[in-house]
Design a protein around this motif. Structure first.
Motif, short mmCIF file in Angstrom:
data_model
loop_
_atom_site.label_atom_id
_atom_site.label_comp_id
_atom_site.label_asym_id
_atom_site.label_seq_id
_atom_site.Cartn_x
_atom_site.Cartn_y
_atom_site.Cartn_z
N LEU A 1 3.11 15.75 -12.65
CA LEU A 1 3.40 16.20 -14.01
C LEU A 1 2.19 16.09 -14.93
O LEU A 1 2.18 16.66 -16.02
N LYS A 2 1.16 15.38 -14.49
CA LYS A 2 -0.04 15.20 -15.31
C LYS A 2 -1.12 16.24 -15.02
O LYS A 2 -2.18 16.22 -15.64
N THR B 1 -4.09 20.22 -4.72
CA THR B 1 -4.44 20.16 -6.14
C THR B 1 -4.46 18.72 -6.63
O THR B 1 -5.37 18.31 -7.36
N LEU B 2 -3.47 17.92 -6.22
CA LEU B 2 -3.43 16.53 -6.66
C LEU B 2 -4.57 15.71 -6.06
O LEU B 2 -5.17 14.87 -6.74
N ILE B 3 -4.88 15.96 -4.80
CA ILE B 3 -5.98 15.24 -4.16
C ILE B 3 -7.30 15.56 -4.85
O ILE B 3 -8.13 14.67 -5.09
N LYS B 4 -7.48 16.82 -5.20
CA LYS B 4 -8.71 17.24 -5.89
C LYS B 4 -8.79 16.66 -7.29
O LYS B 4 -9.87 16.27 -7.75
N THR B 5 -7.65 16.59 -7.98
CA THR B 5 -7.62 16.09 -9.36
C THR B 5 -7.76 14.58 -9.42
O THR B 5 -8.42 14.04 -10.32
N PHE B 6 -7.12 13.89 -8.46
CA PHE B 6 -7.14 12.42 -8.46
C PHE B 6 -7.63 11.92 -7.09
O PHE B 6 -6.87 11.32 -6.33
N PRO B 7 -8.88 12.15 -6.76
CA PRO B 7 -9.38 11.84 -5.41
C PRO B 7 -9.34 10.36 -5.04
O PRO B 7 -9.31 10.03 -3.85
N VAL C 1 -10.96 19.14 0.59
CA VAL C 1 -10.83 19.52 -0.82
C VAL C 1 -11.59 18.55 -1.73
O VAL C 1 -11.81 18.84 -2.91
N LEU C 2 -11.97 17.39 -1.23
CA LEU C 2 -12.63 16.38 -2.05
C LEU C 2 -14.09 16.77 -2.33
O LEU C 2 -14.73 17.39 -1.53
#
Length: 227
Positions: A161-162, A207-213, A226-227
């Protein structure tokens, strides 16, 4: 609520909603001061959270919030999809007008909280939406059991959600479609829609892994690129 449960519930909520971020160091002394609860209840809460693999005590270093275990989260999603596709078919065979009205209210609440960007309240309504189908079909106990294995999955969902490029409106639209299928007594359509809805974790994982690696562990090998 006794003090042990109060301490546990408060800390758990902060872990699930990522107030305490994955990998963050926490202090028993600071928790006691912030929660205004004695040392023993806080220690009991931390012990329980450690058993649930939500915190990790590292010798000579300290106590840390564990990172989100993607393997555990994916397994929880698989179990939930396997069960909820059956529950939703049962719900579509019922004729519970009170439950339908309640579900409409939940969706209205989600729209409101989406506009206000109140992600914790939005998430609570999201949970209430799914839980209602278990209640409709007399499966509340099954829902309660699922909560014991859903913690890593819920951390993932809350974090989702963030992420700005993952709009909340899509979730609301899918909920509306699921509700319409249940209301119109279309069990197979309801099953298809809920399966697709619960598949979102796999679709949005990159998308979440890339945003919050730094927030995840047990990242699948094919996702590490993706990192």
């Amino acid at each position: 609520m006794n003090l042990n449960l109060q301490a546990y519930t408060t800390i758990l909520k902060k872990i699930i909603n990522t107030t305490y971020t994955p990998g963050q160091k926490i202090s028993e002394k600071e928790l006691i001061a912030k929660l205004k609860i004695g040392r023993t209840p806080v220690r009991e809460a931390l012990l329980r959270l450690r058993q649930e693999q939500l915190i990790d005590a590292i010798p000579q270093s300290g106590t840390y919030i564990t990172k989100i275990d993607l393997k555990v989260a994916a397994s929880a999603r698989f179990i939930r999809e396997s069960i909820e596709t059956r529950v939703i078919k049962e719900a579509a065979a019922t004729n519970d007008e009170f439950a339908i009205a309640k579900l409409n209210t939940i969706i209205a609440n989600q729209k409101f909280f989406s506009q206000k960007k109140q992600f914790e309240k939005f998430f609570a309504e999201d949970e209430a939406f799914h839980q209602e189908f278990y209640q409709m079909t007399g499966r509340q106990q099954v829902w309660d059991w699922l909560q014991t294995i859903n913690m890593q999955l819920n951390r993932f969902r809350m974090l989702r959600l963030k992420v700005e490029e993952l709009p909340w409106d899509n979730l609301i639209t899918e909920h509306m479609n699921i509700l319409n299928a249940v209301k119109n007594h279309e069990p197979e359509e309801a099953r298809r829609l809920i399966a697709n809805h619960l598949h979102l974790m796999l679709d949005e994982e990159d998308t979440l892994i890339k945003t919050f690696p730094d927030y995840f562990t047990n990242i699948p090998t094919d996702k590490k690129q993706v990192l």
